[in-house]
Design a protein around this motif. Structure first.
Motif, PDB file in Angstrom:
ATOM      1  N   GLU A  55       0.821  -1.209   0.000  1.00 48.47           N
ATOM      2  CA  GLU A  55       0.000   0.000   0.000  1.00 48.47           C
ATOM      3  C   GLU A  55       0.855   1.259   0.000  1.00 48.47           C
ATOM      4  O   GLU A  55       2.058   1.232   0.251  1.00 48.47           O
ATOM      5  CB  GLU A  55      -0.960   0.008   1.188  1.00 48.47           C
ATOM      6  CG  GLU A  55      -0.307   0.041   2.538  1.00 48.47           C
ATOM      7  CD  GLU A  55      -1.318  -0.020   3.681  1.00 48.47           C
ATOM      8  OE1 GLU A  55      -2.533  -0.127   3.420  1.00 48.47           O
ATOM      9  OE2 GLU A  55      -0.882   0.035   4.837  1.00 48.47           O
ATOM     10  N   ILE A  57     -11.087  10.512  -3.339  1.00 54.09           N
ATOM     11  CA  ILE A  57     -11.375   9.118  -3.001  1.00 54.09           C
ATOM     12  C   ILE A  57     -12.432   9.062  -1.911  1.00 54.09           C
ATOM     13  O   ILE A  57     -12.352   9.786  -0.910  1.00 54.09           O
ATOM     14  CB  ILE A  57     -10.093   8.402  -2.530  1.00 54.09           C
ATOM     15  CG1 ILE A  57      -9.028   8.435  -3.635  1.00 54.09           C
ATOM     16  CG2 ILE A  57     -10.389   6.966  -2.126  1.00 54.09           C
ATOM     17  CD1 ILE A  57      -7.669   7.905  -3.198  1.00 54.09           C
ATOM     18  N   ILE A 110      -3.678   3.708   0.867  1.00 57.07           N
ATOM     19  CA  ILE A 110      -4.400   3.150  -0.258  1.00 57.07           C
ATOM     20  C   ILE A 110      -3.643   1.933  -0.785  1.00 57.07           C
ATOM     21  O   ILE A 110      -2.416   1.964  -0.940  1.00 57.07           O
ATOM     22  CB  ILE A 110      -4.596   4.208  -1.380  1.00 57.07           C
ATOM     23  CG1 ILE A 110      -5.326   3.615  -2.580  1.00 57.07           C
ATOM     24  CG2 ILE A 110      -3.282   4.824  -1.800  1.00 57.07           C
ATOM     25  CD1 ILE A 110      -5.664   4.648  -3.647  1.00 57.07           C
ATOM     26  N   PRO A 144      -3.271   0.330  -6.535  1.00 61.91           N
ATOM     27  CA  PRO A 144      -4.324   0.017  -7.496  1.00 61.91           C
ATOM     28  C   PRO A 144      -3.773  -0.275  -8.887  1.00 61.91           C
ATOM     29  O   PRO A 144      -2.635   0.079  -9.224  1.00 61.91           O
ATOM     30  CB  PRO A 144      -5.137   1.314  -7.527  1.00 61.91           C
ATOM     31  CG  PRO A 144      -4.090   2.379  -7.321  1.00 61.91           C
ATOM     32  CD  PRO A 144      -3.036   1.775  -6.423  1.00 61.91           C
ATOM     33  N   THR A 194     -11.743   2.722  -7.460  1.00 60.29           N
ATOM     34  CA  THR A 194     -11.214   3.470  -6.328  1.00 60.29           C
ATOM     35  C   THR A 194     -11.444   4.956  -6.527  1.00 60.29           C
ATOM     36  O   THR A 194     -11.871   5.660  -5.616  1.00 60.29           O
ATOM     37  CB  THR A 194      -9.705   3.185  -6.160  1.00 60.29           C
ATOM     38  OG1 THR A 194      -9.540   1.788  -5.934  1.00 60.29           O
ATOM     39  CG2 THR A 194      -9.113   3.973  -5.014  1.00 60.29           C
ATOM     40  N   THR A 195     -11.179   5.439  -7.718  1.00 56.37           N
ATOM     41  CA  THR A 195     -11.517   6.803  -8.105  1.00 56.37           C
ATOM     42  C   THR A 195     -11.367   6.929  -9.611  1.00 56.37           C
ATOM     43  O   THR A 195     -10.838   6.030 -10.283  1.00 56.37           O
ATOM     44  CB  THR A 195     -10.652   7.854  -7.379  1.00 56.37           C
ATOM     45  OG1 THR A 195     -11.228   9.155  -7.583  1.00 56.37           O
ATOM     46  CG2 THR A 195      -9.224   7.852  -7.882  1.00 56.37           C
ATOM     47  N   ARG A 205     -14.423  -2.398  -2.388  1.00 53.99           N
ATOM     48  CA  ARG A 205     -13.244  -1.805  -1.757  1.00 53.99           C
ATOM     49  C   ARG A 205     -13.551  -1.102  -0.437  1.00 53.99           C
ATOM     50  O   ARG A 205     -12.936  -1.383   0.597  1.00 53.99           O
ATOM     51  CB  ARG A 205     -12.596  -0.800  -2.718  1.00 53.99           C
ATOM     52  CG  ARG A 205     -11.404  -0.045  -2.111  1.00 53.99           C
ATOM     53  CD  ARG A 205     -10.910   1.047  -3.037  1.00 53.99           C
ATOM     54  NE  ARG A 205     -11.876   2.095  -3.226  1.00 53.99           N
ATOM     55  CZ  ARG A 205     -11.999   3.175  -2.437  1.00 53.99           C
ATOM     56  NH1 ARG A 205     -11.210   3.323  -1.394  1.00 53.99           N
ATOM     57  NH2 ARG A 205     -12.899   4.107  -2.688  1.00 53.99           N
TER      58      ARG A 205
END
Length: 631
Positions: free
Chosen positions: A20, A129, A147, A150, A216-217, A547
């Motif tokens: 992460e 986010i 986070i 991704p 996620t965004t 998520r």
């Protein structure tokens, strides 16, 4: 070779592990259905003032004051905002995402919000986010957000939309192609020549409904169109250019030809149940609702006003229109568009989420409701038997006039003013001195539990694929006032799926929930984790997780584990009891956990970062922070 995401991460990276990334958070937002939990958690962290550049608390969901609980929650949020240095956007100021896009969002910065549609600000080139309230509270306290690494997907927009085709039709086509699971684990970046035909509010429609893809965004470049938008908002100094490098590398690419898109609709009861408007043309419509954080911008509503001008809506149709912000509302009043809407027979609602979350305007039984919103989950509108169809503002307005589903074939060109109204009278600046006011409806957070003490679990519920947070804790007008009262909400947990679930949990020591694919999709509301925690849910075993909900489960101290063999799902029957073997090592070391009884042996695993492992082993995120987990 850097993408938009790479550039923002490089600029704001605090630390990174194999699992992460820790990034600096510049801004946060909360809204009132998630805010009370977030501020209870922020209080528990015993900070003096938020560590962010800007934090805003919005009152935009529970704005109907029919009971004291809503007013008390708002007073609590107001007092916390004043105490901790957070700007308050009062009821009537507008929907958080629309207001934030207009007044606060900045290209290249990082925004974390306790609402799943926070990625709306990606339309302006911001890494925005959505997360659970505890993650947002932590970001306010520390300026940090973690986070998981991704994947990156580029959606290349080619061509130019035909007349009558809007950004809503574009995102519905993308949902048709990718489904509600297609964006899980991805950052979506938009590019291609086609983005030049989309203004910032149009781009925000696509990034907003990236939440429906499970992404996620989503984010757009910050370019000349972004600069022009900020200039109209009297925020030209906030502009920073942001472009992906031409040879940026992506894990996946989707090419969408805008010139091939026609007006689209999402049929009940899922945002990816998409077809063309022409396929259902002629269907009688009972209700039309225009607004929400997806389609309530000035340009959206000016298109609607242009269609309604000089017309009359069908006698059997109820049409409601909700401006996205007080500034949009003011501009519509000043230029006469509001009058055109009212003369056509539209009902104008205050700038708020309103019907999108079932707060008013419930359709008739078995009714057909066309809405410009982002979600059409069964019963979310307040009428379980109604069919909610997601459409563009043009399709909605035209259908309100004809009384039946009608596809638009053209649209009037809207000339935007050089300057937008920027009245900030609904924004309250903090003093950092006030006392916190807590009403009787605000109850303490549920007690955490040590997962190492779990020896046996009993199946409390078996669910299907794509269970939503609305399924877990219904989001209805009658329950929204109790968002700060976990014990009360617990009586309604999974009520729409299994009315006996809450009572059954009371007779169990440790509850196991079985889930299908994409368990927990939808809202960021951490109530969908805190309420099960209160009901003694200790483990959720699913084929896969959405998520935000997965993070919320971990933060609450509930272990989200995944089947090694998804077919084992079919071996489990209601109220089975399992012996739990190896859960602690599965969390700490990544080994298998086994759930066994005399009929079957189920192997599962936990995948997470070292930080997430420690959170689970230390009774949830709040306790982890208290023992110095972020120091």
């Amino acid at each position: 070779m850097k993408s938009l995401f790479d550039k923002i991460i490089d600029a704001h990276l605090i630390s990174q592990t194999e699992d992460e990334i820790c990034i600096k958070v510049h801004q946060t937002l909360t809204q009132d259905t998630t805010g009370t939990m977030a501020y209870l958690q922020l209080e528990a962290m015993q900070i003096e003032k938020v560590a962010t550049e800007l934090s805003v608390a919005y009152i935009d969901h529970n704005t109907l004051q029919t009971v004291t609980e809503n007013a008390d929650d708002h007073e609590y949020i107001k007092s916390c905002a004043d105490r901790f240095g957070i700007i308050l956007s009062k009821a009537g100021g507008g929907i958080c995402h629309q207001v934030h896009l207009e007044r606060f969002a900045k290209p290249t910065k990082v925004l974390l919000g306790s609402d799943s549609h926070t990625p709306t600000a990606g339309g302006i080139g911001m890494l925005a986010i959505g997360a659970g309230g505890l993650d947002v509270a932590t970001a306010m306290a520390t300026g940090k957000y973690f986070i998981r690494n991704p994947k990156k997907m580029k959606i290349q927009l080619d061509g130019i939309p035909s007349p009558g085709v809007t950004a809503k039709d574009i995102i519905l086509v993308i949902l048709q192609k990718l489904t509600v699971k297609g964006g899980v684990g991805y950052i979506i970046e938009y590019g291609g020549e086609g983005i030049r035909s989309l203004d910032v509010p149009d781009r925000a429609v696509l990034t907003n409904m990236g939440a429906e893809l499970g992404a996620t965004t989503s984010i757009f470049p910050s370019d000349s169109i972004t600069h022009a938008f900020l200039k109209r908002q009297n925020r030209e100094s906030d502009f920073t250019p942001l472009y992906a490098e031409p040879d940026a590398v992506y894990d996946d690419t989707l090419i969408v030809n805008l010139s091939e898109i026609i007006p689209m609709v999402a049929k009940p009861h899922a945002p990816d149940n998409v077809t063309s408007v022409s396929e259902i043309e002629g269907l009688k419509v009972n209700q039309v609702a225009i607004g929400s954080c997806t389609n309530a911008s000035f340009s959206d509503l000016m298109q609607v006003a242009a269609l309604l001008k000089g017309k009359q809506i069908a006698s059997h149709v109820s049409l409601s229109i909700t401006p996205g912000s007080s500034n949009v509302y003011t501009m519509l009043a000043e230029n006469g568009a509001l009058s055109d809407m009212i003369k056509a027979g539209a009902r104008i609602l205050e700038p708020s989420c309103g019907p999108c979350i079932g707060m008013g305007q419930s359709p008739i039984s078995e009714g057909v409701s066309l809405r410009t919103f982002n979600r059409n989950f069964k019963g979310r509108c307040g009428t379980p038997s109604a069919g909610v169809y997601l459409v563009s503002p043009l399709t909605a307005a035209l259908s309100a006039i004809t009384g039946q589903v009608t596809a638009p074939k053209t649209a009037q060109q809207i000339k935007l003013p050089k300057k937008f109204t920027t009245n900030d009278s609904f924004l309250v600046q903090p003093t950092c001195k006030g006392e916190i006011v807590r009403g009787p409806n605000i109850k303490p957070l549920p007690d955490s539990f040590d997962v190492r003490e779990i020896k046996n679990v009993k199946v409390g519920l078996i669910t299907e694929d794509n269970i939503t947070t609305d399924d877990i804790v219904p989001s209805t007008s009658s329950l929204l006032p109790f968002r700060s009262n976990i014990p009360y909400l617990s009586e309604y947990c999974f009520k729409n799926i299994d009315p006996e679930f809450p009572e059954r949990c009371k007779s169990m020591d440790h509850v196991l929930i079985i889930g299908g694919k994409n368990y927990g999709q939808g809202s960021s509301r951490e109530h969908a984790a805190l309420v099960p925690l209160y009901l003694k849910v200790r483990i959720v075993l699913a084929k896969s997780f959405a998520r935000i909900h997965r993070s919320n489960l971990i933060n609450a101290g509930i272990a989200p584990i995944v089947f090694n063999n998804p077919d084992d799902y079919d071996l489990i029957t209601p109220e089975m009891t399992f012996e739990v073997q190896g859960l602690e090592s599965a969390i700490s070391e990544g080994t298998n956990v086994f759930l066994t009884n005399d009929k079957c042996k189920i192997a599962a695993h936990f995948t997470g970062s070292e930080r997430e492992r420690q959170i689970l082993l230390n009774r949830g995120y709040l306790n982890y922070i208290k023992i110095g987990g972020l120091s």
